[in-house]
Enzyme design. Structure first.
Site, short mmCIF file in Angstrom:
data_model
loop_
_atom_site.label_atom_id
_atom_site.label_comp_id
_atom_site.label_asym_id
_atom_site.label_seq_id
_atom_site.Cartn_x
_atom_site.Cartn_y
_atom_site.Cartn_z
N ASP A 1 19.28 -8.79 30.72
CA ASP A 1 19.18 -9.74 31.83
C ASP A 1 18.49 -9.10 33.04
OD1 ASP A 1 19.99 -12.36 32.97
OD2 ASP A 1 21.17 -11.10 34.33
N GLU B 1 14.67 -10.57 29.96
CA GLU B 1 14.58 -11.74 30.85
C GLU B 1 13.71 -11.31 32.02
OE1 GLU B 1 14.86 -13.91 34.04
OE2 GLU B 1 16.60 -12.58 34.15
N ASP C 1 21.37 -20.91 33.04
CA ASP C 1 21.30 -21.03 34.49
C ASP C 1 20.59 -22.31 34.95
OD1 ASP C 1 22.69 -18.77 35.37
OD2 ASP C 1 20.93 -17.48 35.18
#
Length: 512
Positions: free
Chosen positions: A310, A357, A413
């Site tokens: 992430d 990401e 998200d």
């Protein structure tokens, strides 16, 4: 998960958190519904199951704000399996409240009921252990093997949780000075005083990883890869920061953060985000070759076939916010470790693949694409970000120049596809309609998913909510908010056979 010359590596999968699985005890777990989900993925022609972090949830019930970078979430322990082992009874499970809505996780109720039942199971397990050899300190060989194999993180985690209980749940920052600063005499006294409590927390991890290993093996037998998620940061109130304060940018006198993590204003939040996690002391980490990061990645490489890292951009350049700031607008950029860290990671992960990401908001961070090219780690594209006014938008499939990437319609998200486009006018959607060759808003979810499947990307991953065409009532997380996130759960057998057949057909048609 790389595109190699002369070799086709097209795959598809579904993003579905363990917490969102159905089941009778308030939250999804490693029980029969998890195995049924694996069966569904295999039957639907999918090759990948992507998860959110399996770590214990922290502030705001977020798996990205965990009390440990290594521990598993005790909520995911299958209580029915403990019942089958004779550690719990049906009456004990039925006696507890698990929430009023089976499609929403009630974390407040869960915190009380789950740990109460898990303590009951631990007491039964300890009684059974003592009965085997008549020794109060006897533990089974498999438990001993687990604790020895994981002692580098497990000892500190279990002690941290035991002491946290002693201080009625307060963060380590509010503990007495001697234990807060980990003075040897205080640590020894707590280990002696809280020995049984420490064993309890170790038992929970033992059961977590025992059950996870069985589920992962079942997925492997079905030829499924599991993608696990690693947050870039850890929470301030965590075993990691308490046991290794030197690895974070903390004030040496009182161990408070000098600055905290966040992101500037972007597509998710116009005020930016103040995540609040302490930022790493990268220069100190470099002194021992990023040993803590290597240990973290090695443990996750054992758990997953693929690791999603992430907020990868923070390895190149990270955003720090004053500790007293209200949001992310007043932050500044700092240089990260870059290739030094990725080289250290590659030394330990073996055959485990990595997805990064790499979405960096309104302004791409110089150096991120260069570092990705050096590592060969694929980044991501998000189709919900694709349809602005610019036909050169990097998220539009016709602009993909490399198959070594992972395409999402949306992520945890984002709003759901239905929720995101619900209030947009036909004028705003004109380009999307033309691009996807559709006429009506109701056609958008399927058309977006089809566009992802048809793209040159090696991998496409779709949220379960979007496959089911659910609205924002099923949204997983709204960044910069707390109170209603991470709660969505699917109902038992809620996905229709028609939708199962449709996604199976897509996987076949587009050779995934």
């Amino acid at each position: 998960m790389e595109c190699e010359e002369g070799k086709t590596m097209r795959e598809s999968g579904i993003l579905m958190p363990v917490s969102s699985l159905p089941g009778p005890y308030g939250i999804g777990c490693f029980g029969k519904e998890a195995f049924k989900f694996v069966d569904f993925l295999a039957d639907a022609g999918q090759k990948i199951w992507q998860l959110l972090p399996l770590s214990p949830t922290g502030y705001g019930d977020s798996p990205y704000q965990s009390c440990s970078a290594f521990a598993g979430n005790p909520y995911f322990i299958d209580l029915d399996a403990l019942k089958e082992e004779g550690l719990l009874t049906a009456a004990q499970l039925k006696a507890e409240p698990w929430g009023d809505d089976p499609k929403q996780v009630d974390y407040g109720t869960l915190y009380t009921s789950r740990y109460k039942v898990l303590r009951t199971a631990y007491a039964a397990w300890r009684k059974a252990c003592k009965g085997l050899h008549g020794c109060s300190d006897y533990f089974p060989d498999d438990y001993y093997a687990f604790t020895l194999a994981n002692e580098d993180w497990l000892d500190d985690y279990a002690l941290y949780m035991a002491v946290k209980g002693k201080y009625e749940g307060k963060g380590w920052m509010d503990w007495d000075e001697d234990i807060r600063f980990r003075r040897p005499e205080a640590l020894s006294a707590c280990r002696e005083e809280l020995a049984e409590e420490i064993n309890y927390w170790k038992f929970l991890q033992f059961k977590f990883f025992e059950q996870w290993k069985k589920l992962k093996q079942y997925a492997k037998e079905k030829e499924l890869q599991i993608v696990g998620d690693i947050p870039i940061y850890v929470a301030l109130d965590s075993a990691d920061v308490w046991s290794h304060p030197e690895l974070f940018q903390l004030d040496e006198e009182n161990l408070t953060p000098l600055k905290v993590s966040g992101v500037p204003p972007d597509a998710f939040s116009e005020n930016g985000q103040k995540w609040g996690s302490p930022v790493y002391n990268w220069s100190r980490m470099e002194e021992d070759g990023f040993a803590w990061w290597q240990a973290r990645m090695l443990e996750h490489a054992k758990l997953f076939d693929v690791i999603r890292l992430d907020h990868f951009a923070a390895i190149v350049k990270y955003y720090v916010v004053p500790n007293k700031a209200e949001d992310g607008r007043s932050g500044k950029w700092s240089r990260g470790p870059g290739k030094k860290l990725t080289d250290a990671i590659e030394k330990v992960i073996g055959d485990t693949h990595i997805i990064v990401e790499d979405i960096a908001g309104k302004s791409p961070i110089p150096g991120v694409k260069k570092l990705m090219a050096r590592t060969g780690w694929p980044g991501i594209k998000i189709l919900m970000f694709a349809f602005g006014d610019d036909t050169a938008n990097e998220h539009l499939p016709h602009n993909y120049t490399d198959c070594n990437l992972v395409v999402y319609a949306g992520t945890h998200d984002n709003e759901t596809i239905v929720g995101y486009f619900r209030d947009k006018t036909d004028y705003e959607l004109a380009y999307l309609y033309e691009y996807l060759n559709i006429k009506y808003k109701e056609e958008i979810p399927d058309a977006l998913i089809r566009a992802a499947y048809a793209s040159i990307a090696d991998v496409v991953i779709i949220q379960m909510q979007d496959l089911m065409k659910l609205g924002n009532e099923a949204r997983m997380n709204a960044p910069s908010t707390v109170g209603r996130n991470w709660r969505w759960r699917i109902g038992t057998d809620e996905l229709s056979e028609e939708r199962r057949a449709w996604i199976r057909t897509l996987a076949s048609v587009y050779h995934r």
